[in-house]
Design a protein around this motif. Structure first.
Motif, PDB file in Angstrom:
ATOM      1  N   ALA A   1      43.148  40.430  37.357  1.00 39.14           N
ATOM      2  CA  ALA A   1      42.103  41.223  37.999  1.00 39.14           C
ATOM      3  C   ALA A   1      41.131  40.290  38.695  1.00 39.14           C
ATOM      4  O   ALA A   1      41.014  39.117  38.327  1.00 39.14           O
ATOM      5  CB  ALA A   1      41.367  42.077  36.957  1.00 39.14           C
ATOM      6  N   PRO A   2      40.433  40.783  39.736  1.00 35.73           N
ATOM      7  CA  PRO A   2      39.455  39.942  40.439  1.00 35.73           C
ATOM      8  C   PRO A   2      38.420  39.371  39.478  1.00 35.73           C
ATOM      9  O   PRO A   2      38.026  40.031  38.509  1.00 35.73           O
ATOM     10  CB  PRO A   2      38.818  40.907  41.450  1.00 35.73           C
ATOM     11  CG  PRO A   2      39.850  41.955  41.663  1.00 35.73           C
ATOM     12  CD  PRO A   2      40.551  42.120  40.352  1.00 35.73           C
ATOM     13  N   ALA A   3      37.998  38.136  39.745  1.00 38.93           N
ATOM     14  CA  ALA A   3      37.019  37.481  38.885  1.00 38.93           C
ATOM     15  C   ALA A   3      35.761  38.340  38.771  1.00 38.93           C
ATOM     16  O   ALA A   3      35.287  38.916  39.754  1.00 38.93           O
ATOM     17  CB  ALA A   3      36.666  36.098  39.439  1.00 38.93           C
ATOM     18  N   GLY A   4      35.235  38.437  37.549  1.00 44.26           N
ATOM     19  CA  GLY A   4      34.022  39.208  37.325  1.00 44.26           C
ATOM     20  C   GLY A   4      34.257  40.673  37.039  1.00 44.26           C
ATOM     21  O   GLY A   4      33.314  41.416  36.753  1.00 44.26           O
ATOM     22  N   THR A   5      35.523  41.116  37.094  1.00 42.67           N
ATOM     23  CA  THR A   5      35.826  42.519  36.837  1.00 42.67           C
ATOM     24  C   THR A   5      35.674  42.843  35.357  1.00 42.67           C
ATOM     25  O   THR A   5      36.161  42.107  34.500  1.00 42.67           O
ATOM     26  CB  THR A   5      37.266  42.845  37.280  1.00 42.67           C
ATOM     27  OG1 THR A   5      37.415  42.543  38.659  1.00 42.67           O
ATOM     28  CG2 THR A   5      37.573  44.318  37.049  1.00 42.67           C
ATOM     29  N   ALA A   6      35.000  43.926  35.061  1.00 42.84           N
ATOM     30  CA  ALA A   6      34.880  44.400  33.677  1.00 42.84           C
ATOM     31  C   ALA A   6      35.847  45.556  33.477  1.00 42.84           C
ATOM     32  O   ALA A   6      35.896  46.489  34.282  1.00 42.84           O
ATOM     33  CB  ALA A   6      33.449  44.856  33.395  1.00 42.84           C
ATOM     34  N   LEU A   7      36.636  45.476  32.429  1.00 42.80           N
ATOM     35  CA  LEU A   7      37.645  46.510  32.180  1.00 42.80           C
ATOM     36  C   LEU A   7      37.476  47.061  30.767  1.00 42.80           C
ATOM     37  O   LEU A   7      38.278  46.789  29.870  1.00 42.80           O
ATOM     38  CB  LEU A   7      39.050  45.922  32.369  1.00 42.80           C
ATOM     39  CG  LEU A   7      39.371  45.417  33.779  1.00 42.80           C
ATOM     40  CD1 LEU A   7      40.701  44.692  33.788  1.00 42.80           C
ATOM     41  CD2 LEU A   7      39.400  46.573  34.768  1.00 42.80           C
TER      42      LEU A   7
ATOM     43  N   VAL B   1      45.590  41.035  24.369  1.00 40.15           N
ATOM     44  CA  VAL B   1      45.403  41.587  25.703  1.00 40.15           C
ATOM     45  C   VAL B   1      44.373  40.702  26.387  1.00 40.15           C
ATOM     46  O   VAL B   1      43.213  40.635  25.961  1.00 40.15           O
ATOM     47  CB  VAL B   1      44.930  43.053  25.673  1.00 40.15           C
ATOM     48  CG1 VAL B   1      44.768  43.578  27.094  1.00 40.15           C
ATOM     49  CG2 VAL B   1      45.904  43.916  24.889  1.00 40.15           C
ATOM     50  N   GLU B   2      44.794  40.007  27.439  1.00 44.23           N
ATOM     51  CA  GLU B   2      43.930  39.024  28.086  1.00 44.23           C
ATOM     52  C   GLU B   2      43.731  39.367  29.551  1.00 44.23           C
ATOM     53  O   GLU B   2      44.601  39.965  30.191  1.00 44.23           O
ATOM     54  CB  GLU B   2      44.547  37.620  27.975  1.00 44.23           C
ATOM     55  CG  GLU B   2      44.796  37.172  26.547  1.00 44.23           C
ATOM     56  CD  GLU B   2      45.541  35.849  26.488  1.00 44.23           C
ATOM     57  OE1 GLU B   2      45.852  35.293  27.571  1.00 44.23           O
ATOM     58  OE2 GLU B   2      45.823  35.378  25.369  1.00 44.23           O
ATOM     59  N   LEU B   3      42.582  38.961  30.066  1.00 46.26           N
ATOM     60  CA  LEU B   3      42.298  39.089  31.494  1.00 46.26           C
ATOM     61  C   LEU B   3      42.509  37.741  32.161  1.00 46.26           C
ATOM     62  O   LEU B   3      42.070  36.708  31.647  1.00 46.26           O
ATOM     63  CB  LEU B   3      40.861  39.546  31.729  1.00 46.26           C
ATOM     64  CG  LEU B   3      40.558  41.033  31.543  1.00 46.26           C
ATOM     65  CD1 LEU B   3      39.082  41.297  31.782  1.00 46.26           C
ATOM     66  CD2 LEU B   3      41.399  41.879  32.477  1.00 46.26           C
ATOM     67  N   GLU B   4      43.194  37.756  33.286  1.00 40.17           N
ATOM     68  CA  GLU B   4      43.399  36.539  34.074  1.00 40.17           C
ATOM     69  C   GLU B   4      42.653  36.716  35.391  1.00 40.17           C
ATOM     70  O   GLU B   4      43.022  37.557  36.204  1.00 40.17           O
ATOM     71  CB  GLU B   4      44.895  36.312  34.317  1.00 40.17           C
ATOM     72  CG  GLU B   4      45.204  35.024  35.049  1.00 40.17           C
ATOM     73  CD  GLU B   4      46.707  34.840  35.222  1.00 40.17           C
ATOM     74  OE1 GLU B   4      47.237  35.257  36.273  1.00 40.17           O
ATOM     75  OE2 GLU B   4      47.349  34.314  34.290  1.00 40.17           O
ATOM     76  N   ALA B   5      41.594  35.953  35.561  1.00 37.50           N
ATOM     77  CA  ALA B   5      40.762  36.103  36.759  1.00 37.50           C
ATOM     78  C   ALA B   5      41.518  35.654  38.000  1.00 37.50           C
ATOM     79  O   ALA B   5      42.127  34.580  38.028  1.00 37.50           O
ATOM     80  CB  ALA B   5      39.483  35.299  36.603  1.00 37.50           C
TER      81      ALA B   5
ATOM     82  N   VAL C   1      39.070  31.650  47.696  1.00 37.89           N
ATOM     83  CA  VAL C   1      40.073  30.594  47.586  1.00 37.89           C
ATOM     84  C   VAL C   1      40.044  29.695  48.808  1.00 37.89           C
ATOM     85  O   VAL C   1      40.091  28.463  48.725  1.00 37.89           O
ATOM     86  CB  VAL C   1      41.482  31.199  47.387  1.00 37.89           C
ATOM     87  CG1 VAL C   1      42.539  30.098  47.460  1.00 37.89           C
ATOM     88  CG2 VAL C   1      41.555  31.927  46.061  1.00 37.89           C
ATOM     89  N   GLN C   2      39.947  30.313  50.000  1.00 40.92           N
ATOM     90  CA  GLN C   2      39.930  29.525  51.232  1.00 40.92           C
ATOM     91  C   GLN C   2      38.680  28.665  51.312  1.00 40.92           C
ATOM     92  O   GLN C   2      38.728  27.506  51.735  1.00 40.92           O
ATOM     93  CB  GLN C   2      40.022  30.458  52.440  1.00 40.92           C
ATOM     94  CG  GLN C   2      41.390  31.091  52.624  1.00 40.92           C
ATOM     95  CD  GLN C   2      41.448  31.966  53.856  1.00 40.92           C
ATOM     96  OE1 GLN C   2      40.427  32.234  54.498  1.00 40.92           O
ATOM     97  NE2 GLN C   2      42.643  32.430  54.185  1.00 40.92           N
ATOM     98  N   ALA C   3      37.541  29.242  50.903  1.00 44.56           N
ATOM     99  CA  ALA C   3      36.290  28.475  50.938  1.00 44.56           C
ATOM    100  C   ALA C   3      36.374  27.269  50.008  1.00 44.56           C
ATOM    101  O   ALA C   3      35.933  26.168  50.347  1.00 44.56           O
ATOM    102  CB  ALA C   3      35.123  29.372  50.540  1.00 44.56           C
ATOM    103  N   ALA C   4      36.955  27.486  48.831  1.00 48.10           N
ATOM    104  CA  ALA C   4      37.091  26.393  47.875  1.00 48.10           C
ATOM    105  C   ALA C   4      38.022  25.307  48.399  1.00 48.10           C
ATOM    106  O   ALA C   4      37.802  24.119  48.181  1.00 48.10           O
ATOM    107  CB  ALA C   4      37.604  26.923  46.544  1.00 48.10           C
ATOM    108  N   SER C   5      39.056  25.734  49.134  1.00 44.42           N
ATOM    109  CA  SER C   5      40.014  24.761  49.658  1.00 44.42           C
ATOM    110  C   SER C   5      39.426  23.923  50.783  1.00 44.42           C
ATOM    111  O   SER C   5      39.921  22.840  51.083  1.00 44.42           O
ATOM    112  CB  SER C   5      41.278  25.477  50.153  1.00 44.42           C
ATOM    113  OG  SER C   5      40.994  26.233  51.313  1.00 44.42           O
TER     114      SER C   5
END
Length: 394
Positions: free
Chosen positions: A312-318, A335-339, A346-350
């Motif tokens: 799920a997108p980073a920061g998403t609360a489920l 049950v784990e969340l993978e940001a 991603v492009q900005a970080a690259s």
């Protein structure tokens, strides 16, 4: 002669709070059944009987029941301590275990002959095993000191110390007997399971043994420590039998086994892997929110243990996600969340830390391919001119 090689029981292991000892007990019963049906002359256990140095009572009961069952079948065994075992604890129990046909080598001795174990088999052949328990660098230095070696040398090179011990054990081999080596260590070239805690580091650092250091006089080397079954080297033949159940989700999908070794004095050994069927299958399900229900439906009826990873997108609360999964699969242990970062992030970080020239080169590669040297020079000259003009206040 027929010898059964096994290792890495890890009795007492829990996985995310779930006790695996009942499955380990089932696997040990299965191994006893195989030892009976295959009419083996001896069983070699290459360390890590327990998962911790202070195992719970049910874990000890499972291990002792295993050895008692071998005793009832008239099958002797030889055991070494692994890195998860308490060497002093096993050493203290060695006298009692000896009464039921278990020969234990838990700690190195100042006399290498104390690490040689022999079995007179029912066929009249003699089995000689040089048994080397797990030795960390610290313990190796201490053992070398006791044996009168130059301690400074051991501190410099772990494998040189191991070579010393292996050579001492090989000196105890006998002509006319079947000669084997058993150790709990990491060999160069070994491939770890995902659950070998800390093993990925061990496989890349200096604390390994080269297969070239194994004594050529050994007809078979029974290895423990790495949980993935594998064969390393042919002269001598050295094998990891692996763990007896899938201990962790990193081992999901691995087929577990014991090794049946057929050998006679003076001749190469032949290894026959025998699959084990005990223990629950472990599986990891990965899905995003849109595909989660479909992925879970695809494993409906699965009776093993699950780990569910939801992207799920980073920061998403489920809220309620874990309950939603557990309603469908009570056997899900995690049950784990993978940001997942969005594309813009991603492009900005690259792009971070790149010069304007490097950014232009990347842009050109993405749009038109490799940047020609002539165009690079023009861009650089233009960039310099713009910077100089900015510096003049124009």
């Amino acid at each position: 002669m027929r010898v059964l090689h096994t290792a890495d029981f890890h009795a007492g292991r829990t996985l995310r709070g779930y006790d695996r000892t009942p499955e380990i007990r089932d696997a040990l019963n299965e191994i006893v059944g195989l030892a009976r049906s295959e009419k083996v002359d001896a069983v070699l256990v290459a360390g890590d009987l327990f998962d911790t140095v202070n195992p719970p009572a049910d874990a000890e009961a499972a291990i002792f029941a295993f050895f008692l069952a071998l005793r009832d079948a008239g099958i002797p065994s030889i055991v070494i301590a692994g890195n998860h075992d308490s060497a002093s604890r096993l050493s203290g129990l060695s006298g009692l275990l000896g009464w039921v046909g278990v020969q234990v080598v838990a700690q190195p001795s100042h006399d290498p002959r104390q690490m040689i174990r022999t079995v007179e088999t029912r066929s009249g052949e003699k089995l000689v095993v040089g048994a080397l328990p797990y030795l960390s660098e610290r313990r190796l230095v201490k053992a070398a000191d006791v044996m009168g070696a130059e301690v400074g040398l051991w501190r410099q090179k772990y494998r040189e110390g191991m070579k010393f011990f292996l050579g001492q054990l090989a000196a105890g081999f006998e002509a006319g007997a079947v000669n084997m080596l058993m150790l709990h260590a990491t060999l160069d070239g070994a491939v770890a399971s995902g659950s070998d805690r800390g093993m990925q580091f061990d496989l890349t650092n200096a604390y390994t043994v080269s297969p070239l250091q194994l004594p050529a006089a050994a007809q078979y080397v029974a290895l423990g420590h790495v949980h993935k079954p594998q064969e390393l080297g042919a002269s001598p033949l050295a094998c990891y039998s692996g763990s007896i159940i899938q201990l962790d989700f990193g081992e999901g999908g691995e087929k577990k086994q014991v090794n049946l070794v057929e050998v006679e004095a003076g001749r190469p050994a032949k290894v026959h892997p025998i699959p084990l069927v005990s223990g629950k299958e472990l599986r990891t399900i990965r899905a995003d929110l849109e595909t989660l229900d479909a992925r879970l439906s695809a494993v409906k009826g699965f009776d093993g243990l699950l780990k569910v990873v939801v992207r799920a997108p980073a920061g998403t609360a489920l809220p309620g996600l874990k309950d939603r999964v557990l309603r469908q699969f009570p056997n899900a242990l995690g049950v784990e969340l993978e940001a997942v970062k969005d594309e813009a992030t991603v492009q900005a970080a690259s792009r971070e830390g790149l010069s304007i020239e490097q950014l232009y080169e990347r842009y050109h590669q993405e749009r038109r391919g490799e940047l020609p040297d002539a165009l690079r020079r023009v861009f650089k000259e233009t960039d310099t001119a713009v910077r100089e003009a900015a510096g003049d206040g124009i």
